[in-house]
Scaffold this active site. Structure first.
Site, mmCIF file in Angstrom:
data_model
loop_
_atom_site.group_PDB
_atom_site.id
_atom_site.type_symbol
_atom_site.label_atom_id
_atom_site.label_comp_id
_atom_site.label_asym_id
_atom_site.label_seq_id
_atom_site.Cartn_x
_atom_site.Cartn_y
_atom_site.Cartn_z
ATOM 1 N N CYS A 60 8.402 4.183 -20.254
ATOM 2 C CA CYS A 60 9.004 4.407 -19.075
ATOM 3 C C CYS A 60 8.153 5.768 -18.371
ATOM 4 O O CYS A 60 7.419 5.598 -17.095
ATOM 5 C CB CYS A 60 10.323 4.671 -18.707
ATOM 6 S SG CYS A 60 11.544 3.490 -19.232
ATOM 7 N N ALA A 61 7.967 6.792 -19.011
ATOM 8 C CA ALA A 61 7.391 7.925 -18.480
ATOM 9 C C ALA A 61 5.928 7.581 -18.353
ATOM 10 O O ALA A 61 5.157 8.006 -17.436
ATOM 11 C CB ALA A 61 7.429 9.281 -19.511
#
EC number: 1.11.1.24
Length: 166
Positions: A60-61
């Protein structure tokens, strides 16, 4: 309902993403400063929605960082990074990573975005969070690209999403 995978296990979502050619549903999400943002606030500009489970996971990051990098050269385009994370976590990440070409928005208040866009996971260990997906809209709010990533641990197809804006 869509079926995706998490570590090889089937996960069901609350529905399916809006399809290419459809008008995207409006939403109310919470910005890092706790203000409300609606899709209609971005009317007249193109929108990339980077949807994911949590900013505190590696993939996600990475998606936020990559869309932040790619957004620098896009004209009349807003990149919205959307999850159920608290706005405080999203602000911390943006400050720590110097991410300033995307807008982090949270669906933590009522989860209606996840339900309306069909990305809320309704089974599995991450139920209640959003699945990984990308939706791209034109200036009129019509869907021009839609990808439900089939495996939560995989990155979205950045190139396909960005090509729709060229």
């Amino acid at each position: 309902m869509a079926t995706i995978k998490l570590g090889g296990n089937n996960i069901e979502t609350s529905g399916t993403l809006p399809k290419v050619g459809e008008l995207a549903p409006d939403f109310t999400l919470t910005a890092q400063d706790l203000s409300s943002k609606k899709l209609s606030d971005y009317k007249g500009s193109r929108v990339i929605m980077n949807i994911f489970p949590s900013i505190d996971t590696n993939v996600c990051a990475t998606s936020v960082r990559k869309f932040n990098e790619k957004a620098t050269g896009l004209k009349n385009t807003n990149v919205l990074c959307i999850s159920r994370d608290l706005p405080f976590a999203m602000k911390r990440f943006a400050n720590d990573e110097d991410v300033n070409n995307v807008t982090n928005l949270s669906d933590f208040r009522d989860g209606n975005f996840g339900k309306n866009y069909g990305v809320e996971m309704v089974s599995g260990d991450l139920r209640g969070l959003h699945s990984r997906a990308v939706v791209v809209l034109n200036e009129d709010g019509k869907v021009i690209h839609s990808q439900q990533v089939p495996e939560i641990g995989a990155e979205p197809d950045y190139l396909s999403a960005l090509k729709t804006l060229l």
